[in-house]
Design an enzyme around this catalytic site. Structure first.
Site, mmCIF file in Angstrom:
data_model
loop_
_atom_site.group_PDB
_atom_site.id
_atom_site.type_symbol
_atom_site.label_atom_id
_atom_site.label_comp_id
_atom_site.label_asym_id
_atom_site.label_seq_id
_atom_site.Cartn_x
_atom_site.Cartn_y
_atom_site.Cartn_z
ATOM 1 C CB ALA A 56 -1.065 0.051 1.325
ATOM 2 C CB THR A 57 4.222 2.141 1.448
ATOM 3 O OG1 THR A 57 3.742 1.820 2.635
ATOM 4 C CG2 THR A 57 5.190 3.403 1.381
ATOM 5 C CG ASN A 67 -3.697 3.064 10.285
ATOM 6 O OD1 ASN A 67 -4.067 4.126 10.142
ATOM 7 N ND2 ASN A 67 -2.460 3.044 11.054
ATOM 8 C CD GLN A 90 -5.629 -1.576 9.006
ATOM 9 O OE1 GLN A 90 -6.359 -2.476 9.017
ATOM 10 N NE2 GLN A 90 -4.336 -1.575 8.968
ATOM 11 C CB SER A 134 -1.613 -3.680 1.788
ATOM 12 O OG SER A 134 -0.125 -4.415 2.075
ATOM 13 C CG HIS A 173 1.391 -6.935 4.890
ATOM 14 N ND1 HIS A 173 1.386 -6.464 6.541
ATOM 15 C CD2 HIS A 173 1.724 -5.798 4.393
ATOM 16 C CE1 HIS A 173 1.611 -5.077 6.484
ATOM 17 N NE2 HIS A 173 1.643 -4.797 5.131
ATOM 18 C CB THR A 177 10.878 -9.308 -13.258
ATOM 19 O OG1 THR A 177 11.647 -8.980 -14.169
ATOM 20 C CG2 THR A 177 10.264 -10.589 -13.147
ATOM 21 C CB CYS A 186 4.043 2.873 11.282
ATOM 22 S SG CYS A 186 3.182 1.944 10.438
#
Ligand code: PMP
Length: 416
Positions: free
Chosen positions: A78-79, A165, A193, A213, A215, A254, A340
Site C-alpha cells: 500500500a505504501t 488503521n 484496512q 495491501s 499482508h 519483473t 509504525c
C-alpha cells in the site's frame, strides 16, 4: 485450521499485519519451484504458466473491488500504491509547472492518514503543491460536507483513507467520491484496512484510485495493488519509476509472481468469507470491549462507536502509564498507537488529532482481531488488560487522589 503457535503470546495486532492463510501459501508454492518463469517471457511454457498465474490473480483482485482486470496494477504494497497514486496524479494534472512560482495545484487529505499518504502529500507540498490537511471531528469521521468546504477551483486530488488503521473509523467514502466526480476532482482512497474486510465496488463507491495491501488480508508481505480507473473518467498517472514497461508502465520491473498469486488467492478467500468473518469478529470485539469497560472505570473507546470496522478497537485507560501498561500486557501482542509509530515515545498523532490529550493518548491500546482469533483469545486478553490496569492503578498516587475526590486539574504541582 490454525495459524500461530499456542506457546506464543495471543496475537491481537491484525491491523499491523496478518498471518498468511495456509490456503494462500499452498497456492503460492508451485510458483517458487515449478512454475517459476518470468511472465514477460512470451515464447515458452514457463513464461506462459507464470503469466497465467498473474492473470488469475488480477481477476481475483479485480473481482474483490468490482473493477476490470485492466485496472489493477500490482505494487509492493500500500505504501507504493499510495505514492504512485498521489504523486502520479499530482504530476500528471498539475496546474502550473514546477519552478514557475505559481501553485502547482491543490490537494486535500487529512492529518490522521497513514504516513504512507501523509509523507507523499508533504513532499508534494515542498515541491509547490498546496495541500489542505483536514482535521477530524472528535468521532474521527470525515463527511462529504467537510471535503466540500475545502474544495477549490484548482483542486486536483482528494486522498482520504477508507478506514483508519488506529481506530477503525469509517469515512463517508461513496459520498466523498460522488462529490469529487461532480467537481471533476480525482478521488484516491487508501483502503488498506478496508478492502478484503468490507465490500468494495469502485463503480458504486465512485472511486478513481484505490490502494490495498496483501499482508493485511492474510496474504504475503511485499505485495499490494493499486486500482486505476480506466473510464469515466480515464485516470492518467505519471510513472515514478522508469523501466521495462510492465503494469502499463506505472510499475515497471519483473512481476513478483509468487506474491501476486498469493494476493489473488487472499482476495478470493476474502471475498467469499468477509461476511462471515465480519459478523464473527464484531461479536468478539463487542465482547472484548464490554468485558474491559464494564470492569474498569476511566476508560474510553476512541472514535465513533458504530461507524467502525468490526475487528479494531482502540481504548484509552486513565491513570495508568502507557509503557507500563504495554509491559504488563506482554502476553498479548497489541499495539499502542500504530505499529509504525510505536517505536517512538510520541503519543499517537491520530489520537491527538481527535483531541485526545497526551496522557490518555499515551495510555491507549489498539486491539485488532482477525480470521484466526478465537473467543478464548479475546477472553484471555480482556482478563490480562483488566488485571494490568488494576495493578498499575493500585500503584498510582493520582488514582488515589482522584478517588479521594481531589480535582487533579486544580492541583498545583511543585516544580523541582
Ligand atoms: N495505509 C494504511 C492505512 C495502513 O494501515 C498501512 C499498513 N500499516 C499502509 C498504508 C502501508 O501498507 P504496506 O505495509 O503494504 O506498505
Amino acid at each position: 485450521m490454525t495459524a500461530g503457535n499456542a506457546h506464543r503470546s495471543i496475537y491481537l495486532d491484525n491491523a499491523a499485519t496478518t498471518p498468511c492463510d495456509p490456503r494462500v501459501v499452498e497456492a503460492m508454492l508451485p510458483y517458487f519451484t515449478e512454475k517459476f518463469g518470468n511472465p514477460g517471457s512470451r515464447n515458452h511454457r514457463y513464461g506462459w504458466e507464470a503469466e497465467e498465474g498473474v492473470d488469475t490473480a488480477r481477476g481475483q483482485v479485480a473481482a474483490l473491488l468490482g473493477a476490470d482486470e485492466k485496472e489493477i496494477i500490482f505494487t509492493s504494497g500500500a505504501t507504493e500504491s499510495n505514492n504512485i497514486a498521489i504523486k502520479g496524479a499530482a504530476y500528471m494534472y498539475e496546474k502550473a509547472p514546477a519552478g514557475s512560482g505559481k501553485s502547482r495545484g491543490h490537494i486535500i487529505s487529512s492529518i490522521i492518514e497513514h504516513k504512507a499518504v501523509l509523507d507523499p502529500c508533504k513532499r508534494l507540498q515542498k515541491e509547490g503543491f498546496d495541500v489542505t490537511f483536514l482535521e477530524p471531528p472528535k468521532d474521527g469521521i470525515f463527511t462529504a460536507e467537510m471535503v466540500k468546504a475545502a474544495l477549490r477551483p484548482d483542486t486536483i486530488l482528494v486522498s482520504l483513507m477508507w478506514a483508519n488503521n488506529e481506530i477503525g473509523t469509517i469515512n463517508e467514502i461513496p459520498r466523498i467520491g460522488a462529490l469529487c466526480h461532480e467537481h471533476d476532482v480525482i478521488f484516491h482512497t487508501d483502503a488498506t484496512q478496508w478492502a478484503g474486510k468490507m465490500p468494495v465496488d469502485v463503480e458504486r463507491d465512485n472511486i478513481d484510485l484505490l490502494s490495498m495491501s496483501g499482508h493485511k488480508i492474510y496474504g504475503p508481505k511485499g505485495i499490494g495493488a493499486l486500482y486505476v480507473r480506466r473510464r469515466k473518467p480515464r485516470v492518467r498517472l505519471q510513472a515514478l519509476v522508469d523501466g521495462g514497461g510492465q503494469e502499463r508502465g506505472f510499475r515497471p520491473g519483473t512481476l513478483n509472481v509468487t506474491g501476486i498469486v498469493g494476493l489473488g488467492k487472499a482476495a478470493e478467500i476474502a471475498k467469499a468469507e468477509m461476511d462471515r468473518d465480519g459478523t464473527r469478529l464484531l461479536a468478539l470485539r463487542r465482547k472484548l470491549e464490554d468485558s474491559v469497560t464494564s470492569r474498569l472505570d476511566h476508560c474510553a473507546i476512541n472514535g465513533h462507536r458504530e461507524k467502525r470496522l468490526p475487528h479494531i478497537t482502540n481504548i484509552s485507560f486513565g491513570f495508568v502509564e502507557g509503557e507500563s501498561l504495554m509491559m504488563a500486557c506482554k502476553d498479548i501482542a497489541v499495539s499502542s498507537g500504530s505499529a509504525c509509530t510505536s517505536a517512538s515515545l510520541e503519543p499517537s498523532y491520530v489520537l491527538k488529532g481527535l483531541g485526545v490529550g497526551d496522557d490518555l493518548a499515551h495510555s491507549s491500546l489498539r486491539l485488532s482481531l482477525g480470521r484466526f482469533t478465537r473467543e478464548a483469545d479475546v477472553d484471555y486478553a480482556a482478563e490480562q488488560i483488566v488485571q494490568a490496569v488494576k495493578k498499575l492503578r493500585e500503584l498510582s498516587p493520582l488514582y488515589d487522589m482522584h478517588n479521594e475526590g481531589i480535582d487533579l486539574s486544580k492541583v498545583e504541582w511543585g516544580h523541582h
